[in-house]
Design a protein around this motif. Structure first.
Motif, PDB file in Angstrom:
ATOM      1  N   ALA A 284      -9.689   3.163  16.648  1.00 46.06           N
ATOM      2  CA  ALA A 284      -9.300   2.113  15.702  1.00 46.06           C
ATOM      3  C   ALA A 284     -10.509   1.742  14.861  1.00 46.06           C
ATOM      4  CB  ALA A 284      -8.792   0.887  16.448  1.00 46.06           C
ATOM      5  N   THR A 285     -10.361   1.901  13.553  1.00 44.66           N
ATOM      6  CA  THR A 285     -11.407   1.502  12.619  1.00 44.66           C
ATOM      7  C   THR A 285     -10.994   0.152  12.045  1.00 44.66           C
ATOM      8  OG1 THR A 285     -11.749   3.836  12.127  1.00 44.66           O
ATOM      9  CG2 THR A 285     -12.754   2.240  10.615  1.00 44.66           C
ATOM     10  N   VAL A 286     -11.788  -0.865  12.360  1.00 52.26           N
ATOM     11  CA  VAL A 286     -11.384  -2.234  12.037  1.00 52.26           C
ATOM     12  C   VAL A 286     -12.330  -2.795  10.979  1.00 52.26           C
ATOM     13  CG1 VAL A 286     -10.947  -4.522  12.992  1.00 52.26           C
ATOM     14  CG2 VAL A 286     -10.539  -2.483  14.394  1.00 52.26           C
ATOM     15  N   TYR A 287     -11.750  -3.242   9.887  1.00 53.48           N
ATOM     16  CA  TYR A 287     -12.517  -3.795   8.768  1.00 53.48           C
ATOM     17  C   TYR A 287     -12.439  -5.318   8.808  1.00 53.48           C
ATOM     18  CZ  TYR A 287     -12.265   1.005   7.116  1.00 53.48           C
ATOM     19  OH  TYR A 287     -12.366   2.370   7.022  1.00 53.48           O
ATOM     20  N   VAL A 288     -13.592  -5.940   8.920  1.00 51.88           N
ATOM     21  CA  VAL A 288     -13.608  -7.407   8.954  1.00 51.88           C
ATOM     22  C   VAL A 288     -14.625  -7.946   7.943  1.00 51.88           C
ATOM     23  CG1 VAL A 288     -12.905  -7.570  11.371  1.00 51.88           C
ATOM     24  CG2 VAL A 288     -15.340  -7.444  10.808  1.00 51.88           C
ATOM     25  N   LYS A 289     -14.396  -9.192   7.571  1.00 50.04           N
ATOM     26  CA  LYS A 289     -15.355  -9.891   6.719  1.00 50.04           C
ATOM     27  C   LYS A 289     -16.147 -10.836   7.597  1.00 50.04           C
ATOM     28  CE  LYS A 289     -13.116  -8.986   2.419  1.00 50.04           C
ATOM     29  NZ  LYS A 289     -11.930  -9.274   1.593  1.00 50.04           N
ATOM     30  N   GLY A 290     -17.401 -10.502   7.738  1.00 50.70           N
ATOM     31  CA  GLY A 290     -18.275 -11.279   8.607  1.00 50.70           C
ATOM     32  C   GLY A 290     -19.616 -10.580   8.661  1.00 50.70           C
ATOM     33  N   ASP A 291     -20.557 -11.219   9.279  1.00 53.25           N
ATOM     34  CA  ASP A 291     -21.905 -10.650   9.349  1.00 53.25           C
ATOM     35  C   ASP A 291     -21.969  -9.597  10.457  1.00 53.25           C
ATOM     36  OD1 ASP A 291     -24.885 -10.843   8.726  1.00 53.25           O
ATOM     37  OD2 ASP A 291     -24.829 -11.193  10.898  1.00 53.25           O
ATOM     38  N   ALA A 292     -22.428  -8.413  10.089  1.00 51.70           N
ATOM     39  CA  ALA A 292     -22.388  -7.297  11.039  1.00 51.70           C
ATOM     40  C   ALA A 292     -23.269  -7.555  12.254  1.00 51.70           C
ATOM     41  CB  ALA A 292     -22.794  -5.997  10.344  1.00 51.70           C
ATOM     42  N   ASP A 293     -24.414  -8.150  12.056  1.00 54.08           N
ATOM     43  CA  ASP A 293     -25.282  -8.422  13.205  1.00 54.08           C
ATOM     44  C   ASP A 293     -24.634  -9.421  14.159  1.00 54.08           C
ATOM     45  OD1 ASP A 293     -27.342  -6.695  12.415  1.00 54.08           O
ATOM     46  OD2 ASP A 293     -28.159  -8.211  11.062  1.00 54.08           O
ATOM     47  N   ALA A 294     -24.044 -10.446  13.581  1.00 54.75           N
ATOM     48  CA  ALA A 294     -23.360 -11.430  14.418  1.00 54.75           C
ATOM     49  C   ALA A 294     -22.179 -10.798  15.144  1.00 54.75           C
ATOM     50  CB  ALA A 294     -22.895 -12.611  13.562  1.00 54.75           C
ATOM     51  N   VAL A 295     -21.496  -9.923  14.443  1.00 56.57           N
ATOM     52  CA  VAL A 295     -20.371  -9.213  15.052  1.00 56.57           C
ATOM     53  C   VAL A 295     -20.856  -8.388  16.250  1.00 56.57           C
ATOM     54  CG1 VAL A 295     -18.831  -7.236  14.669  1.00 56.57           C
ATOM     55  CG2 VAL A 295     -18.826  -9.165  13.066  1.00 56.57           C
ATOM     56  N   TYR A 296     -21.945  -7.693  16.039  1.00 56.83           N
ATOM     57  CA  TYR A 296     -22.466  -6.857  17.123  1.00 56.83           C
ATOM     58  C   TYR A 296     -22.898  -7.708  18.311  1.00 56.83           C
ATOM     59  CZ  TYR A 296     -24.990  -3.175  19.551  1.00 56.83           C
ATOM     60  OH  TYR A 296     -25.408  -2.270  20.494  1.00 56.83           O
ATOM     61  N   LYS A 297     -23.555  -8.822  18.000  1.00 57.42           N
ATOM     62  CA  LYS A 297     -24.017  -9.693  19.078  1.00 57.42           C
ATOM     63  C   LYS A 297     -22.833 -10.285  19.857  1.00 57.42           C
ATOM     64  CE  LYS A 297     -27.752 -11.983  18.245  1.00 57.42           C
ATOM     65  NZ  LYS A 297     -28.715 -12.974  17.700  1.00 57.42           N
ATOM     66  N   SER A 298     -21.824 -10.675  19.139  1.00 57.22           N
ATOM     67  CA  SER A 298     -20.647 -11.260  19.789  1.00 57.22           C
ATOM     68  C   SER A 298     -19.995 -10.271  20.751  1.00 57.22           C
ATOM     69  CB  SER A 298     -19.648 -11.699  18.712  1.00 57.22           C
ATOM     70  OG  SER A 298     -18.395 -12.004  19.281  1.00 57.22           O
ATOM     71  N   LEU A 299     -19.804  -9.040  20.279  1.00 60.78           N
ATOM     72  CA  LEU A 299     -19.170  -8.035  21.132  1.00 60.78           C
ATOM     73  C   LEU A 299     -20.081  -7.664  22.303  1.00 60.78           C
ATOM     74  CD1 LEU A 299     -17.687  -5.866  18.265  1.00 60.78           C
ATOM     75  CD2 LEU A 299     -16.343  -7.077  19.989  1.00 60.78           C
ATOM     76  N   SER A 300     -21.364  -7.570  22.019  1.00 59.12           N
ATOM     77  CA  SER A 300     -22.310  -7.226  23.097  1.00 59.12           C
ATOM     78  C   SER A 300     -22.311  -8.287  24.187  1.00 59.12           C
ATOM     79  CB  SER A 300     -23.722  -7.051  22.525  1.00 59.12           C
ATOM     80  OG  SER A 300     -23.745  -5.989  21.598  1.00 59.12           O
ATOM     81  N   ASN A 301     -22.275  -9.526  23.774  1.00 61.56           N
ATOM     82  CA  ASN A 301     -22.206 -10.600  24.769  1.00 61.56           C
ATOM     83  C   ASN A 301     -20.918 -10.534  25.570  1.00 61.56           C
ATOM     84  OD1 ASN A 301     -24.664 -11.613  24.043  1.00 61.56           O
ATOM     85  ND2 ASN A 301     -23.828 -13.221  22.709  1.00 61.56           N
TER      86      ASN A 301
END
Lengths: 342, 342, 342, 342
Positions: free
Chosen positions: C244-261
């Protein structure tokens, strides 16, 4: 002059392949497409890859006025075909792609296909459609019986060798691998992508595949004595293509020479250099048959490998090649499309 | 009259595809095939699927006498192409399939391709080869720059919508899936069958794929203002075919009408009925592009899906279409081959 | 202690996948296998890949004595499942793999599945089976509703981002690609190998796929407000795997941190290094989900790509993970099988 | 007790397959992974499907302290292996997956592998690793030579028949089809996806494949006289799996009985009911070998078909099976993973 063409059974793969080939044939025009179960639909509904063509809609067979048809391709299922063909006008040129008219002996037909033939008089006049070996008969024929796709592949590898008396007739093995489109567009669990992809298996092992009836008939006729081969078909995870690996006892050089002579002037049968081997990917979508020959480390044995596209040279391309002859056209007309690789 | 054709880079997939197509082209004759690394071999050695053709052997580029050549296809790798083309006769008609002449701004070229352009005067005269939108320029051109295969697919889906002012230019997403032949016949671990079969993955994610330079150039020109799209390519376990799923903000009916109008008279771009979707299997091996449009349950959003064969409509077929125009032939000549399905 | 397991619907792909996984599970024993249409056959008849196992023969559901069963997997088709489950003993632990108990609101169920629910009291007690987010409820549940395989993939990519308030909730696009086994072992023309191999296409475009009901329910619950996403599934020429390729509007670093957490301590959800992307080939046959995050050249946009095996993490592996919890076992027991590559 | 394991050549497919299998082996721990060309990388860099495992990083072979190693798998390329193994501690237990120690006669080795053997004293002590037939020797061995994957498949079909004197030793044909992973992760044009997908071809035709040396050695030893078979391998468009169709002259019922007796107590070799045939899809990813037998319509001929996964039962699974014996463990430990279908 344009020949008016009808195709019966246009909703199957061989029907669609005929349309694909005729699309760029310079002297044929499709005037009727029949598919009883899908009558009323457009060809683009059934085969979206043909949507760019200006084609008649699908109709039921009995809706066709055959008076305006020069030649009819019959791509119906086995057994269905004979019932339909015996009712068609007796003057209509027909190329049948089913198994119904391949066997000359009604008893042999009954034995392999499980019942009496329903159109014996048509069967009697039908010419076996392996073009390279029945060319003159086909040119004069009204009804031509297309060969089995496996049967064609094996015969290209073996007929010249039998005719030239080069191999042991009691010890011939055809180990054949075929893509899935040969099984048609039929709803069977074992034809699902999830069942076939990434796998391979043999089927009809031990002498039960119906194309053996063709091998028996043709090889025995060529040899002038009964010939029975061993034949094991395998299903490949690929859509198109047949490759037959044929094991014979005979001298490999003589085998190569025999095949090279037989096909020297043939436009569609290509001999590879001695020791090279064909691949199904190199004939895909075309009417070509590639044949390679190798010797074995055991003296007196040879391996002949033949590859062709089951939907083209193995059925619809062969049918068009035969139709060209029946209509007085160049045999290669519309059939010189190059294989599609990769 | 027969046009004399040379192909440089004949040992790659786009070179082979050109030969495949020209094989049945009625007014072109291949007089030279170059492939520096395989010079001296026959084309059948390198591409056995072309063995039935009577072709010149592969030579080095500098062995070709271009005096006898009417048009030259240049299917060389990026960067190599410019060095070769600037040395070719200035009167020779050329269709280049590389990325070297697609970008009009040398600075943009340098930015995306990592170095100064080596043939700026050729770059200045090159016409962008998206036939349906540059037809008149191509007809008059000496040097045509074939488009990226992904770039072509995205543009077919989007150019009319941008021209008609129907969509939000700041919110365009192209999620594209491509077969592996687009990567060429190059020895890379990630192109091995065992690495790719049965898998799928994205690459060049986040705005790094070089075809974005073409999107930027072309969409900005059409819009009359800078346009930047999001573009994510994915690699499919298939040899041929590109399918681009394009997400736009705009009215789906208007989108459909705009595309339908734009392509109403185009022989190769086919609009599907509203709500139907294309498949790569239905354009395989052909020069057709199929486009479908659907609305979304969220009002004001539309999904446009375009499919074409990367080797044909996306490169070699497009090149031949352009060559037809440059040589004064019918644009469709030799290109109406029907897709190969299944 | 060994748990006695029954599987209803054992002749389908998810049923077979359950058997495959349980084959090496240390504390589960299969005591009953039901498949009404194939009752009387052995599992080896229906799935030869399981022939090495000592399994009970297939029976009809009503032949099973559930008194000796600790937990029942129900892998029946949608709608069939509810009729069966409401008749099972009310004390029997059940993991249902169908869509029947995924939606909490009966009206929403009726709207998406075209009819009134037939087992409302069971629906009321069912726990949604996305283990990582309903772990405690699942541990205490009697009836767990397995998620849609697409629905699971999209939720792994998005739930933490929505919970953390990081992305524009009105502009989420899930472009999903799935292998064919998700469609089950059903006889449909469009699932034949010859129809699918070497092709790719979108289906259920524009907001009509039933897994949207799960996305709506779950994302809205997480957000505390209605959330509607765009979702386009595509069919890949591969047997297993969803990406699944998911396109979102948001900050990529924050997105990565959120998922990593969110997934830091999860055994089955693996975050790739920032900027790397998953492939279906790297999770095949396993219960792992790989997630990658990239930024885009357009600031404020991020691309999240999640990959899992639809038959394992997307259904049967998830079901076993839930069963482990319901039976008081380690969640990972029997599920740490490494992916099969190549 | 945990056995400390080292794997040399961990960046190839057989190395990765060893890691996959050991990942769920209860008494083995990987303490060293070597891959000279990729030293310094993590295994997740080279094989992302193994990223969930806690593995040592890749090192060069000479960085390993073998004092802490109980058993070493050597998955290096042919010829490389012997140079490495002769320098390893003489007390280290080793399972070699290359061809270097399979042939007992140094002259035969030189003849088939094109040069003198470089570690003759190791060759002298090596035990041939076909577990079912060398079990006791393997249990006592220090160095075990894994068999060729094709060689294993053919031997499972034929050894009992030769031992029981049931077939004509001068007329044995092995027509074998293999997936592409058997060729390893090597950069060869003919292993690209675009070259292989949708195609099939024979290679090493006529008695030139090196696995013939194993057939000759083993079958001659079993027969007590020289035996030479015909052997034709074909490459399939699939990643894993070998299927060997073996044609013998002998009574099919006796053939079936002989094989059934030989494998009655074998955990990994499964006889199908008489007349049924195996498929590679039913053994994928597992250590099982399925064998089917059919008679032919020609009396006195039988067809034996054997299928196994080249990476598992054909190499890494076999290696682990042998390692279990050498370490005093149950032979099946960690190897009962069920095949992955679909």
């Amino acid at each position: 002059m344009t020949h008016k063409i009808a195709i019966l059974g246009a909703s199957g793969y061989t029907g669609a392949e005929l349309v694909r080939l005729i699309a760029t044939h310079p002297t044929m025009e499709i005037v009727a497409l029949a598919a009883n179960s899908k009558a009323g639909l457009s060809m683009a509904d059934v085969f979206p890859h043909l949507r760019h063509l200006d084609l008649p809609d699908l109709v039921k067979i009995d809706e066709i006025d055959f008076a305006g048809v020069d030649l009819c391709f019959c791509a119906l299922p086995h057994a269905t075909s004979q019932a339909v063909i015996k009712e068609l006008p007796k003057t209509l040129k027909i190329v049948d792609l089913s198994a119904d008219f391949r066997l000359r002996d009604p008893e042999v037909y009954a034995q392999w296909y499980g019942g009496q033939h329903d159109a014996l008089e048509c069967q009697a006049e039908a010419v076996y459609g392996l073009t390279e070996f029945y060319r003159d008969d086909i040119r004069a024929a009204r009804l031509v019986a297309g060969t089995g796709c496996n049967a064609a592949t094996g015969q290209y590898a073996l007929r010249p060798l039998i005719a030239d008396g080069l191999i042991d007739l009691d010890d011939i093995i055809i180990d054949l691998k075929t893509g899935v489109s040969g099984a048609g567009r039929s709803l069977k669990e074992n034809l699902l992508h999830a069942e076939l992809s990434e796998g391979a298996h043999a089927y009809a092992v031990g002498g039960t595949h119906r194309h053996l009836a063709e091998f028996d008939q043709e090889f025995s006729a060529v040899a002038g004595r009964p010939v029975k081969v061993q034949f094991t078909p395998h299903l490949l995870p690929a859509n198109r293509g047949i490759i037959a690996t044929v094991y014979v006892k005979g001298d490999a050089d003589a085998v190569y020479k025999s095949l090279s002579n037989a096909y020297a002037d043939e436009p569609f049968v290509q001999m590879l250099p001695f020791g090279q081997q064909p691949s199904t990917r190199h004939i895909r979508g075309s009417n070509f048959c590639h044949i390679g020959v190798s010797g074995d480390r055991i003296p007196g044995r040879a391996i002949v490998i033949a590859a062709l596209d089951n939907l083209t040279k193995g059925s619809s391309g062969q049918a068009l090649q035969n139709a060209n002859l029946m209509l007085g056209e160049e045999e290669t007309l519309g059939l010189m499309l190059a294989p599609v690789f990769p």
